[in-house]
Design an enzyme around this catalytic site. Structure first.
Site, PDB file in Angstrom:
ATOM      1  N   ARG A  46      32.008  47.174  41.997  1.00 33.44           N
ATOM      2  CA  ARG A  46      33.030  46.289  41.452  1.00 33.44           C
ATOM      3  C   ARG A  46      33.127  46.475  39.946  1.00 33.44           C
ATOM      4  O   ARG A  46      32.110  46.590  39.244  1.00 33.44           O
ATOM      5  CB  ARG A  46      32.694  44.815  41.747  1.00 33.44           C
ATOM      6  CG  ARG A  46      33.075  44.372  43.164  1.00 33.44           C
ATOM      7  CD  ARG A  46      34.592  44.289  43.320  1.00 33.44           C
ATOM      8  NE  ARG A  46      35.033  44.003  44.670  1.00 33.44           N
ATOM      9  CZ  ARG A  46      35.373  44.908  45.568  1.00 33.44           C
ATOM     10  NH1 ARG A  46      35.279  46.198  45.296  1.00 33.44           N
ATOM     11  NH2 ARG A  46      35.811  44.547  46.763  1.00 33.44           N
ATOM     12  N   GLU A  92      42.158  46.525  36.848  1.00 34.56           N
ATOM     13  CA  GLU A  92      42.788  47.505  37.733  1.00 34.56           C
ATOM     14  C   GLU A  92      44.208  47.058  38.062  1.00 34.56           C
ATOM     15  O   GLU A  92      44.455  45.849  38.162  1.00 34.56           O
ATOM     16  CB  GLU A  92      41.968  47.650  39.027  1.00 34.56           C
ATOM     17  CG  GLU A  92      40.585  48.241  38.788  1.00 34.56           C
ATOM     18  CD  GLU A  92      39.808  48.482  40.093  1.00 34.56           C
ATOM     19  OE1 GLU A  92      40.372  48.238  41.188  1.00 34.56           O
ATOM     20  OE2 GLU A  92      38.641  48.889  40.025  1.00 34.56           O
ATOM     21  N   HIS A 111      39.501  53.787  42.468  1.00 36.91           N
ATOM     22  CA  HIS A 111      39.019  52.848  43.506  1.00 36.91           C
ATOM     23  C   HIS A 111      39.201  53.475  44.889  1.00 36.91           C
ATOM     24  O   HIS A 111      39.842  52.913  45.781  1.00 36.91           O
ATOM     25  CB  HIS A 111      39.757  51.516  43.424  1.00 36.91           C
ATOM     26  CG  HIS A 111      38.956  50.356  43.959  1.00 36.91           C
ATOM     27  ND1 HIS A 111      38.981  49.111  43.390  1.00 36.91           N
ATOM     28  CD2 HIS A 111      38.097  50.251  45.016  1.00 36.91           C
ATOM     29  CE1 HIS A 111      38.183  48.295  44.059  1.00 36.91           C
ATOM     30  NE2 HIS A 111      37.639  48.966  45.059  1.00 36.91           N
TER      31      HIS A 111
END
Length: 527
Positions: A233, A262, A280
């Site tokens: 994360r 993000e 990601h």
């Protein structure tokens, strides 16, 4: 027919799962925040990945309608306001195992790419250069990998690293010594991991405790030339501190799949030498996306159809098998909690829920939750199994659960004891024939009764004529008695009666009952 909104891109197999289970599924991806708020109340469930934000506003709008569950296809739930969902009684589920292998493999891929500088070497070679001497890598064999968080994903990373002949040390407060031995890792404290590791990889959720776990202070404790990998994360690594450590050479390289903000279209780290970045991609394989889509659809369907709860982050899990086996116990637990709650008129300080006999060997967490629901419902209409524990905590109500596998007078026994500002009162029950709830004790006075829709609870002095006066009063008012159950502590002392009526007791009749000379308390109860 229940309805589910699929708000993010999921495999088409998710729609098939819902439809096979008799659930209507609407695929409406790319909704703006206000559009998601407007739609929420029309659905029993919302399925998301990481793009849609299920905010408090979405949840509050949803519970004005039908919303009962939010399913996350993946492990991270930071795009869902879990505290708000819990407060509002909405179940939040994730799929912790669906992305595990894929994310672990991505972490290993980044570690290999970082060790051999593959992305930079690729760019150089495709640019027509031949810079063999520039890209001097390091071997992984014999190196020490520090795994922060040794749950599903961390354990797989450790296994793959051991296959590469690496030494693995792990920091995880929840990792037992036996589990560490099974995995072949050495359990250490965080400072020890930082000091010994050649490479550090993170596999923990983002919480108040883990936010910024890799900051300037942590990096200073590492070996000079350490490499950092984060596929978990954004926010676990303080990006400004990492950049400074990369610039100084304290960190030899870093590989990041996640970022503080993000989508990370701009970031101060970009352009730093010895940095590998991916957008990601940890869960981005065809196999993983299909797996988590099917898994979240199955879990949500199980809940909406049968009440089964799997991988919930804000309530105890309850499989379909558990739901069937625990059904009679849950009815009993809710009745006992409701009985105690309806008789509680002063400040509630605590509740103690005890399990004896056969029930002590079962999954009692759902039973505790449903007993709390019954206890709090007379005071809080909105309470359910999701928010009962949180509502109790907010009101400083201490909740204790105790199991006794000792022998008791019944094969199974549940006891709910409430502690108020004025007294402590207990009520206990069992199952007759394994399925029929029965009350067997009130305030430690033996009393056998089946609870019906309309009940009258009486405490009285154990004197001749008390029951006759009560019966006469009910008869004169035209109130028919279905069952009449009596108990007393001792001759001439306090006695109790629990009476099932065919209809609710009118207020005027209740006042006449309370005025009878030997009656100390009269309370109408409903179940």
């Amino acid at each position: 027919m229940p309805k589910v909104l699929i708000a993010d891109n999921l495999s088409p197999l998710a729609v098939e799962v819902f439809q096979q289970r008799g659930i209507e599924a609407d695929v409406r991806t790319g909704l703006k925040p206000d559009e998601l708020v407007a739609a929420a109340a029309d659905y029993d469930g919302i399925a998301v990945r990481s793009a849609s934000k299920v905010t408090a506003a979405v949840l509050e709008a949803g519970v004005t309608g039908k919303l009962r569950i939010v399913g996350r296809a993946g492990i991270g739930v930071d795009n869902i306001d879990v505290p708000a969902a819990t407060r509002l009684g909405v179940v939040v589920m994730n799929t912790p195992g669906g992305n595990s292998v894929t994310t672990a493999e991505h972490a290993i891929s980044l570690m290999l790419a970082l060790a051999r500088q593959i992305p930079e070497a690729d760019r150089s070679t495709q640019a027509g250069k031949w810079e063999k001497s520039k890209f001097m890598g390091v071997e992984l064999t014999g190196k020490t990998l520090g795994v922060i968080g040794c749950g599903n994903i961390g354990a797989i990373v450790a296994d793959r690293a051991i296959g590469l002949r690496m030494k693995v040390v792990a920091y995880d407060p929840f990792l037992s010594p036996d589990r560490a031995d099974d995995l072949g890792v050495e359990k250490v404290e965080l400072d020890e991991l930082l000091k010994r590791s050649d490479i550090v990889t993170l596999h923990v959720p983002l919480t108040d405790q883990t936010r910024g776990i890799i900051d300037a202070e942590a990096l200073a404790k590492c070996k000079k030339g350490v490499r950092i990998i984060n596929c978990a994360r954004g926010g676990l690594v303080v990006e400004a501190d990492l950049k400074a450590a990369l610039d100084s050479g304290q960190v030899a390289g870093a590989a990041l799949d996640v970022f503080e903000q993000e989508p990370a279209k701009e970031n101060a780290l970009f352009g730093t030498p010895n940095l590998v970045c991916t957008p990601h991609l940890g869960a981005s394989t065809a196999e993983a996306q299909e797996k988590v889509a099917v898994q979240v659809a199955e879990q949500m369907a199980d809940f909406l159809v049968s009440g089964a709860v799997s991988n919930a982050v804000n309530m105890p899990s309850l499989t379909a098998e558990d739901a069937k086996r625990l059904g009679p116990y849950m009815t009993l637990a809710e009745q006992l909690g409701s009985f105690a709650g309806q008789l509680t008129h002063s400040g509630l300080k605590g509740v103690r829920i005890e399990y004896e006999g056969q029930v002590a060997s079962l999954n009692t967490r759902p039973l505790t939750q449903i007993a709390l629901v019954g206890l709090l419902r007379p005071m809080l209409d909105s309470v359910n199994m999701v928010n009962a524990q949180e509502l109790a905590r907010q009101r400083d109500i201490d909740v204790a659960e105790t199991k006794h596998e000792r022998d008791c007078d019944y094969q199974t026994l549940l006891r709910v004891t409430v502690i108020t500002e004025r007294q402590e009162r207990s009520v206990a029950g069992t199952l007759f024939g394994g399925t029929k709830p029965r009350l067997v004790s009130v305030k430690d006075i033996d009393l056998e009764a089946q609870l019906g829709p309309h009940m009258l609870y009486i405490t009285n002095n154990d004197k001749p004529g008390a029951i006759a006066d009560l019966s006469r009063t009910l008869a004169e008012a035209g109130i028919n008695v279905a069952t009449f159950n009596l108990g007393r502590a001792e001759r001439g002392g306090e006695a109790i009666a629990l009476i099932e009526l065919d209809e609710p007791l009118p207020a005027a009749v209740l006042e006449r009952v309370r005025a009878l000379p030997q009656i100390k308390q009269a309370e109408p109860l409903s179940f």
